[in-house]
Design an enzyme around this catalytic site. Structure first.
Site, PDB file in Angstrom:
ATOM      1  N   ASN A 189       0.705  -1.355  -0.102  1.00  0.00           N
ATOM      2  CA  ASN A 189      -0.031  -0.020  -0.036  1.00  0.00           C
ATOM      3  C   ASN A 189       0.715   1.282   0.078  1.00  0.00           C
ATOM      4  OD1 ASN A 189      -2.127  -1.844   0.229  1.00  0.00           O
ATOM      5  ND2 ASN A 189      -2.434  -1.409   2.320  1.00  0.00           N
ATOM      6  N   HIS A 203       5.950  -0.635  -2.743  1.00  0.00           N
ATOM      7  CA  HIS A 203       5.481   0.254  -3.821  1.00  0.00           C
ATOM      8  C   HIS A 203       5.429   1.703  -3.685  1.00  0.00           C
ATOM      9  CE1 HIS A 203       3.083  -3.730  -5.108  1.00  0.00           C
ATOM     10  NE2 HIS A 203       4.399  -3.732  -5.451  1.00  0.00           N
ATOM     11  N   CYS A 230      11.621  12.877  -8.465  1.00  0.00           N
ATOM     12  CA  CYS A 230      11.821  13.370 -10.131  1.00  0.00           C
ATOM     13  C   CYS A 230      12.328  12.286 -11.083  1.00  0.00           C
ATOM     14  CB  CYS A 230      13.092  14.449 -10.052  1.00  0.00           C
ATOM     15  SG  CYS A 230      13.694  14.792 -11.585  1.00  0.00           S
ATOM     16  N   CYS A 290      16.559  19.823 -11.478  1.00  0.00           N
ATOM     17  CA  CYS A 290      17.102  19.608 -12.838  1.00  0.00           C
ATOM     18  C   CYS A 290      16.009  20.083 -13.837  1.00  0.00           C
ATOM     19  CB  CYS A 290      17.367  18.026 -12.865  1.00  0.00           C
ATOM     20  SG  CYS A 290      16.178  17.115 -13.159  1.00  0.00           S
ATOM     21  N   GLY A 308      -5.280  -9.109   3.154  1.00  0.00           N
ATOM     22  CA  GLY A 308      -6.065  -8.107   2.065  1.00  0.00           C
ATOM     23  C   GLY A 308      -5.178  -7.886   0.872  1.00  0.00           C
ATOM     24  N   ASN A 341      -8.437 -12.973   4.324  1.00  0.00           N
ATOM     25  CA  ASN A 341      -8.882 -12.328   2.940  1.00  0.00           C
ATOM     26  C   ASN A 341     -10.488 -12.654   3.169  1.00  0.00           C
ATOM     27  OD1 ASN A 341      -9.773 -11.382   0.611  1.00  0.00           O
ATOM     28  ND2 ASN A 341      -7.542 -11.332  -0.025  1.00  0.00           N
ATOM     29  N   PRO A 342     -11.674 -11.729   2.796  1.00  0.00           N
ATOM     30  CA  PRO A 342     -12.974 -12.152   2.693  1.00  0.00           C
ATOM     31  C   PRO A 342     -12.930 -13.185   1.728  1.00  0.00           C
ATOM     32  CG  PRO A 342     -12.871  -9.987   2.839  1.00  0.00           C
ATOM     33  CD  PRO A 342     -11.253 -10.179   2.875  1.00  0.00           C
TER      34      PRO A 342
HETATM   35  C1  BV8 Z   1       8.552  -5.655 -11.269  1.00  0.00           C
HETATM   36  C2  BV8 Z   1       1.233   1.338  -8.338  1.00  0.00           C
HETATM   37  C3  BV8 Z   1      10.806  -6.189 -12.320  1.00  0.00           C
HETATM   38  C4  BV8 Z   1       1.180   2.228  -6.989  1.00  0.00           C
HETATM   39  C5  BV8 Z   1       1.155  -1.105  -8.666  1.00  0.00           C
HETATM   40  C6  BV8 Z   1       5.337  -8.168 -17.715  1.00  0.00           C
HETATM   41  C7  BV8 Z   1       6.222  -6.960 -17.946  1.00  0.00           C
HETATM   42  C8  BV8 Z   1       6.503  -6.332 -16.763  1.00  0.00           C
HETATM   43  C9  BV8 Z   1       6.322  -6.897 -15.499  1.00  0.00           C
HETATM   44  C10 BV8 Z   1       5.555  -8.067 -15.310  1.00  0.00           C
HETATM   45  C11 BV8 Z   1       5.088  -8.464 -16.666  1.00  0.00           C
HETATM   46  N1  BV8 Z   1       4.327  -9.649 -16.113  1.00  0.00           N
HETATM   47  C12 BV8 Z   1       4.417  -9.635 -14.728  1.00  0.00           C
HETATM   48  C13 BV8 Z   1       4.932  -8.667 -14.355  1.00  0.00           C
HETATM   49  C14 BV8 Z   1       5.572  -8.335 -13.099  1.00  0.00           C
HETATM   50  C15 BV8 Z   1       4.303  -7.387 -12.799  1.00  0.00           C
HETATM   51  C16 BV8 Z   1       3.230  -7.903 -12.202  1.00  0.00           C
HETATM   52  O1  BV8 Z   1       3.193  -8.521 -11.152  1.00  0.00           O
HETATM   53  N2  BV8 Z   1       2.041  -7.771 -12.915  1.00  0.00           N
HETATM   54  C17 BV8 Z   1       0.921  -8.592 -12.500  1.00  0.00           C
HETATM   55  C18 BV8 Z   1      -0.487  -7.661 -12.843  1.00  0.00           C
HETATM   56  C19 BV8 Z   1       0.878 -10.007 -13.216  1.00  0.00           C
HETATM   57  N3  BV8 Z   1       4.994  -6.535 -11.374  1.00  0.00           N
HETATM   58  C20 BV8 Z   1       5.835  -5.404 -11.468  1.00  0.00           C
HETATM   59  O2  BV8 Z   1       5.798  -4.886 -12.900  1.00  0.00           O
HETATM   60  C21 BV8 Z   1       6.632  -4.856 -10.349  1.00  0.00           C
HETATM   61  N4  BV8 Z   1       7.703  -4.717 -10.991  1.00  0.00           N
HETATM   62  O3  BV8 Z   1       8.181  -6.806 -11.603  1.00  0.00           O
HETATM   63  O4  BV8 Z   1       9.862  -5.281 -11.579  1.00  0.00           O
HETATM   64  C22 BV8 Z   1      10.808  -6.017 -13.548  1.00  0.00           C
HETATM   65  C23 BV8 Z   1      11.095  -4.696 -14.209  1.00  0.00           C
HETATM   66  C24 BV8 Z   1      10.929  -4.943 -15.626  1.00  0.00           C
HETATM   67  C25 BV8 Z   1      10.128  -5.722 -16.252  1.00  0.00           C
HETATM   68  C26 BV8 Z   1      10.090  -6.756 -15.754  1.00  0.00           C
HETATM   69  C27 BV8 Z   1      10.001  -6.895 -14.527  1.00  0.00           C
HETATM   70  C28 BV8 Z   1       5.847  -3.563 -10.136  1.00  0.00           C
HETATM   71  C29 BV8 Z   1       4.609  -3.814  -9.014  1.00  0.00           C
HETATM   72  C30 BV8 Z   1       4.017  -2.582  -8.552  1.00  0.00           C
HETATM   73  C31 BV8 Z   1       2.909  -2.172  -9.548  1.00  0.00           C
HETATM   74  N5  BV8 Z   1       2.465  -1.108  -8.936  1.00  0.00           N
HETATM   75  N6  BV8 Z   1       0.467  -0.084  -8.019  1.00  0.00           N
HETATM   76  C32 BV8 Z   1      -0.115   2.547  -6.806  1.00  0.00           C
HETATM   77  O5  BV8 Z   1      -0.925   2.960  -7.918  1.00  0.00           O
HETATM   78  O6  BV8 Z   1      -0.872   2.213  -6.013  1.00  0.00           O
HETATM   79  S1  BV8 Z   1       0.346  -2.517  -8.403  1.00  0.00           S
HETATM   80  C33 BV8 Z   1      -1.253  -2.261  -7.548  1.00  0.00           C
HETATM   81  O7  BV8 Z   1      -1.357  -3.844  -7.385  1.00  0.00           O
HETATM   82  C34 BV8 Z   1      -0.991  -1.735  -6.337  1.00  0.00           C
HETATM   83  O8  BV8 Z   1       0.124  -1.136  -5.834  1.00  0.00           O
HETATM   84  C35 BV8 Z   1      -1.174  -2.718  -5.138  1.00  0.00           C
HETATM   85  O9  BV8 Z   1      -0.180  -2.677  -4.205  1.00  0.00           O
HETATM   86  C36 BV8 Z   1      -0.862  -4.071  -5.989  1.00  0.00           C
HETATM   87  C37 BV8 Z   1      -1.567  -5.394  -5.284  1.00  0.00           C
HETATM   88  O10 BV8 Z   1      -2.828  -5.280  -5.296  1.00  0.00           O
HETATM   89  P1  BV8 Z   1      -3.366  -5.361  -3.931  1.00  0.00           P
HETATM   90  O11 BV8 Z   1      -2.990  -4.569  -2.636  1.00  0.00           O
HETATM   91  O12 BV8 Z   1      -3.349  -7.094  -3.758  1.00  0.00           O
HETATM   92  O13 BV8 Z   1      -5.171  -5.141  -4.012  1.00  0.00           O
HETATM   93  P2  BV8 Z   1      -6.273  -5.917  -4.899  1.00  0.00           P
HETATM   94  O14 BV8 Z   1      -7.294  -4.840  -5.067  1.00  0.00           O
HETATM   95  O15 BV8 Z   1      -5.701  -6.689  -6.051  1.00  0.00           O
HETATM   96  O16 BV8 Z   1      -6.784  -6.807  -3.891  1.00  0.00           O
HETATM   97  C38 BV8 Z   1      -7.334  -6.583  -2.606  1.00  0.00           C
HETATM   98  C39 BV8 Z   1      -7.625  -7.705  -1.914  1.00  0.00           C
HETATM   99  O17 BV8 Z   1      -8.321  -7.407  -0.685  1.00  0.00           O
HETATM  100  C40 BV8 Z   1      -8.865  -8.803  -2.459  1.00  0.00           C
HETATM  101  O18 BV8 Z   1      -8.195 -10.065  -2.405  1.00  0.00           O
HETATM  102  C41 BV8 Z   1      -9.990  -8.730  -1.544  1.00  0.00           C
HETATM  103  O19 BV8 Z   1     -10.728 -10.027  -1.626  1.00  0.00           O
HETATM  104  C42 BV8 Z   1      -9.511  -8.061  -0.389  1.00  0.00           C
HETATM  105  N7  BV8 Z   1     -10.130  -7.468   0.695  1.00  0.00           N
HETATM  106  C43 BV8 Z   1     -11.350  -6.743   0.238  1.00  0.00           C
HETATM  107  N8  BV8 Z   1     -11.738  -6.199   1.658  1.00  0.00           N
HETATM  108  C44 BV8 Z   1     -10.937  -6.587   2.212  1.00  0.00           C
HETATM  109  C45 BV8 Z   1     -10.191  -7.406   2.061  1.00  0.00           C
HETATM  110  N9  BV8 Z   1      -9.205  -7.943   2.751  1.00  0.00           N
HETATM  111  C46 BV8 Z   1      -9.247  -7.863   4.093  1.00  0.00           C
HETATM  112  N10 BV8 Z   1     -10.200  -7.064   4.343  1.00  0.00           N
HETATM  113  C47 BV8 Z   1     -11.284  -6.341   3.907  1.00  0.00           C
HETATM  114  N11 BV8 Z   1     -11.859  -5.851   4.537  1.00  0.00           N
HETATM  115 ZN    ZN Z   2      15.406  16.448 -11.175  1.00  0.00          ZN
END
Ligand code: BV8
Ligand code: ZN
Length: 256
Positions: free
Chosen positions: A106, A123, A131, A160, A197, A223-224
């Site tokens: 988060n 993240h 920058c 810059c 979560g 997780n629900p």
């Molecule tokens: C990386 C930005 C190395 C910040 C986010 C192809 C090309 C390039 C990369 C990839 C590729 N294929 C796969 C990848 C890797 C990629 C990835 O994993 N993709 C996924 C979609 C397959 N990862 C990356 O790119 C990462 N970097 O790998 O670098 C690299 C470099 C170059 C080339 C290759 C590799 C970067 C990952 C970070 C991305 N940034 N957001 C922002 O704006 O916030 S991702 C986004 O999803 C958020 O940051 C968040 O943190 C993240 C995960 O989501 P969750 O937190 O799990 O939230 P979600 O809504 O999904 O789920 C909520 C859950 O809560 C649910 O299960 C629900 O049931 C539950 N819930 C609901 N209510 C409740 C609850 N739980 C408890 N209590 C409740 N009340």
């Molecule tokens: Zn700068």
């Protein structure tokens, strides 16, 4: 198994009492009860927008205004939210076990506001700016770069004159090296790993609970809606974190 199955709580309390190190990985679900939308739930952020359009560096390069409008909107959303009972329980937990590390995906800073001291932000943090060109990070409160985004005015780096952006990690970008390395190491050393979560979809964060389990940790998912991680977990609480975590912390306190 319902959360109230006391033998479940007893088992987990026993694990927590014996643990030397406890790790928690949190995702957007932990902040849902604070009113912060998740990403992939039916009412989540991604329903209105597609991640490829917004949380990725190419979107920022090609359409910085759109990306800034989205983050500005999320910042405004964040300005009024507070930690919920789940955050507060995790802050209490840190003083009830030997050593506790909170790894979060988060970017909303709510774990720190709730009182957790050792927080690894995988993240980044939406309240900070960075920058894109010289990499300088500007903390919240830095008068040169604290601004409210106005469409059409792209914020510039005071050092810059480069392109300022929110200090968050976008798809295809590497995570902060120190953060992911420390999280990687601790996940393999901890005795109990709580995955709370998160949809366990985004890597490398989603690899951490699996690493912990393979290294012998007791793995719990809260997780629900159970995720793909559930089958390998030792225990699953199919409850909101704001409900499950206070019950777990209370049971731990009662056992002391
Ligand atoms: C990386 C930005 C190395 C910040 C986010 C192809 C090309 C390039 C990369 C990839 C590729 N294929 C796969 C990848 C890797 C990629 C990835 O994993 N993709 C996924 C979609 C397959 N990862 C990356 O790119 C990462 N970097 O790998 O670098 C690299 C470099 C170059 C080339 C290759 C590799 C970067 C990952 C970070 C991305 N940034 N957001 C922002 O704006 O916030 S991702 C986004 O999803 C958020 O940051 C968040 O943190 C993240 C995960 O989501 P969750 O937190 O799990 O939230 P979600 O809504 O999904 O789920 C909520 C859950 O809560 C649910 O299960 C629900 O049931 C539950 N819930 C609901 N209510 C409740 C609850 N739980 C408890 N209590 C409740 N009340
Ligand atoms: Zn700068």
């Amino acid at each position: 198994m319902g959360i109230h199955a006391s033998n479940k709580l007893e088992t987990l309390v026993e694990q927590l009492r014996q643990a030397k190190t406890v790790c928690a990985l949190t995702g957007a679900g932990v902040s849902k009860e604070s009113g912060v939308p998740t990403f992939r739930d039916e009412d989540g952020l991604w329903q209105k927008f597609r991640p490829e359009e917004l949380a990725n560096v190419n979107a920022f390069i090609s359409n910085p205004s759109l990306v800034w409008e989205w983050y500005n909107w999320r910042r405004q959303l964040m300005s009024g939210v507070k930690p919920n009972l789940g955050h507060l329980a995790l802050a209490e937990l840190q003083d009830l076990v030997d050593s506790f590390v909170l790894i979060t995906q988060n970017v909303d800073n709510l774990h720190r506001v709730a009182g957790n001291r050792d927080v690894i932000e995988l993240h980044g943090n939406i309240s900070r700016n960075k920058c894109h060109d010289c990499g300088k990070i500007f903390e919240k409160g830095d008068q040169e770069t604290d601004f409210v985004f106005k469409p059409g005015e792209l914020p510039k780096c005071p050092l810059c004159n480069g392109r300022l952006r929110p200090d968050v990690v976008w798809f295809g970008e590497n995570l902060p090296v120190d953060a992911i390395e420390r999280a990687w190491t601790l996940s393999q050393q901890c005795d109990v790993f709580l995955s709370i979560g998160t949809s366990s979809i985004v890597y490398p964060a989603a690899a951490l609970p699996q690493l912990a389990k393979q290294a012998g940790a007791y793995l719990v998912e809260i997780n629900p809606k159970p995720t793909d991680l559930a089958p390998m977990a030792d225990m699953v609480f199919s409850s909101p974190s704001g409900e499950a975590l206070p019950l777990i912390v209370q049971a731990l306190k009662d056992s002391a």
